[in-house]
Write an enzyme that holds these catalytic residues in place. Structure first.
Site, PDB file in Angstrom:
ATOM      1  N   SER A   1       0.844  -1.202   0.000  1.00 17.21           N
ATOM      2  CA  SER A   1       0.000   0.000   0.000  1.00 17.21           C
ATOM      3  C   SER A   1       0.883   1.258   0.000  1.00 17.21           C
ATOM      4  O   SER A   1       1.618   1.469  -0.961  1.00 17.21           O
ATOM      5  CB  SER A   1      -0.965  -0.058   1.190  1.00 17.21           C
ATOM      6  OG  SER A   1      -2.049   0.816   1.000  1.00 17.21           O
TER       7      SER A   1
ATOM      8  N   HIS B   1      -4.219  -1.049  -4.470  1.00 16.83           N
ATOM      9  CA  HIS B   1      -5.679  -1.269  -4.331  1.00 16.83           C
ATOM     10  C   HIS B   1      -6.341  -0.966  -5.676  1.00 16.83           C
ATOM     11  O   HIS B   1      -7.413  -0.355  -5.724  1.00 16.83           O
ATOM     12  CB  HIS B   1      -6.269  -0.355  -3.240  1.00 16.83           C
ATOM     13  CG  HIS B   1      -5.637  -0.493  -1.878  1.00 16.83           C
ATOM     14  ND1 HIS B   1      -5.991  -1.473  -0.996  1.00 16.83           N
ATOM     15  CD2 HIS B   1      -4.663   0.231  -1.257  1.00 16.83           C
ATOM     16  CE1 HIS B   1      -5.285  -1.348   0.131  1.00 16.83           C
ATOM     17  NE2 HIS B   1      -4.470  -0.318  -0.011  1.00 16.83           N
TER      18      HIS B   1
ATOM     19  N   GLU C   1      -5.162  -5.600  -4.918  1.00 18.73           N
ATOM     20  CA  GLU C   1      -4.973  -6.081  -3.549  1.00 18.73           C
ATOM     21  C   GLU C   1      -4.542  -7.550  -3.551  1.00 18.73           C
ATOM     22  O   GLU C   1      -4.883  -8.305  -4.450  1.00 18.73           O
ATOM     23  CB  GLU C   1      -6.283  -5.916  -2.754  1.00 18.73           C
ATOM     24  CG  GLU C   1      -6.621  -4.446  -2.547  1.00 18.73           C
ATOM     25  CD  GLU C   1      -7.858  -4.218  -1.705  1.00 18.73           C
ATOM     26  OE1 GLU C   1      -8.558  -5.192  -1.373  1.00 18.73           O
ATOM     27  OE2 GLU C   1      -8.120  -3.044  -1.384  1.00 18.73           O
TER      28      GLU C   1
END
Lengths: 274, 274
Positions: A130, A172, A199
């Protein structure tokens, strides 16, 4: 030197920590397996204790004996010799999620920053999920709007930690509808390849190639083939027109040459699915 | 005959009905302005009274004097002469949102279906939003998963109403993260161009060209340039690999030639923004 650089494991967030843990196991394997010495960098998050403890659990479950966390909430801490020694001893460094600007503003230009680059040059594996993924490149996406068509000003960019050049990473990717913002980013400098990482999906970069692992796919957005863009004429929030973008969708097992800007299909190692 | 065909106004859902109403006004203009005779087809929705009344209000506000709704909840009703006469007198037919399968299963093969095709051939404008957009083409997306990478089986397709060939339409495109499902659809038959239409955005198709109007953009996904796809080897829910897809992002004012599969940049009519 660059032939011995460590791999980069760049994860699109929400990697599996309870099931097969495909991605985290691969990071551990690359870092030396059960003999790995892993430092979990919680700089990006404002909940370093919780997030750090969670990753220590996971890496211990995978069988790593030497795992420690490293948090920095002020730049002074990133200039301490003790911090650098932890990095110097590590075989793998893992950056958690949070906010990518915390990583660059707290570490950029410190002794720990230098120690990380030196470690990477001599073979230490760097991983990030992330926010920890976004900061890997020389230019990073800081934040932006999802679920929109490409528009001027919807994506805010900043210098990253410079572990890899020539790409812009978004994470994501499918889950948050980020095609528009990644296109808005690469349209500004079409030499950059856009990597949209889903993800529980990661790219393993070695030198100028990467391979995909995990559950989703990596969308490579190549604006180098643009035949037209209206970017020069626009103002904030105006809609972008982009013609001739090239798009590759690569699930697990597929490889890509960043230098040649194309998939390495002749070297397909797996079925593309796990 | 085909030179006199009516325009198609294919809308990505959630078109503005309270503000400038750019798209609905353009439909009315194409259908004859205040002298238009408009039939609102509420076949797709299970709330025909509410949805119909809403559109009657909007079209009357725009200044159309002759607006009526037409609903069908059983196929018999679509075989009545009175139904066909309403279509025959119309200058524009507007299909509301709802479920696209209701449109094709209730109207397909009926007298109203024939009347609609005859009307379109002689110049009547057909518009549709959301479900009413999807059903325009010969093959339509019925439903599918959003916010995912392309996978086998995530998109369910069926025959559409056949007002236009060679394309597959998806709506609410950027807002619902539908790149993955549109890619999954066009990968099955890469001759089809994928049109991902954002909310409050439309394409106006005349013959083999279209122009974009509205607030968002239209993403044209051209899998005809595919250099590799793993589709032949896969089973349900397996991740697709697609290499070399071409992507065009076209906001308002941009035109595209469906026959040449490329944007008509020399005929740019506006700034690309409104």
């Amino acid at each position: 030197m660059s032939e011995q650089r460590g791999a980069l494991v760049i994860i699109g967030g929400a990697e599996d920590k309870r099931g097969n843990m495909t991605i985290l196991r691969e990071f551990v394997r690359l870092a030396g397996g059960t003999h790995a010495r892993i430092v979990v960098m919680t700089v990006a998050t404002e909940l370093p204790l919780e997030v750090g403890a969670d990753y220590i659990d996971v890496f211990e479950k995978i069988g790593v004996e030497d795992v420690r966390t490293f948090d920095v909430s002020a730049r002074e801490a990133a200039d301490r010799d003790s911090a650098c020694r932890a990095i110097e001893k590590a075989t793998g460094v893992f950056f958690t999620g949070g906010e990518q600007l915390r990583i660059t503003t707290l570490l950029g230009g410190t002794q720990v920053d230098s120690a990380l680059h030196t470690a990477h040059e001599r073979g230490v594996v760097l991983a990030g999920t992330s926010a920890g993924a976004s900061m890997m490149s020389s230019t990073m996406i800081v934040e932006g709007v999802g679920d929109t068509n490409p528009r001027v000003g919807i994506v805010h960019m900043a210098p990253g930690m410079e572990f890899i050049d020539g790409i812009v990473i978004d994470q994501h990717f499918a889950q948050r509808g980020r095609l528009g913002r990644l296109l808005s980013a690469v349209a500004q400098y079409p030499h950059h390849l856009g990597l949209g990482i889903d993800e529980d999906t990661a790219v393993i970069v070695r030198n100028t190639e990467f391979e995909v692992i995990g559950r989703g796919a990596v969308s490579v957005v190549d604006a180098g083939s643009l035949t037209f863009s209206n970017l020069g004429d626009l103002q904030n929030n105006d809609a972008l027109a982009l013609c001739g973008v090239k798009l590759h969708i690569l699930p697990a097992g597929y490889q890509f040459s960043l230098r040649e800007r194309k998939p390495n299909l002749e070297r397909l190692t797996r079925s593309g699915n796990e």
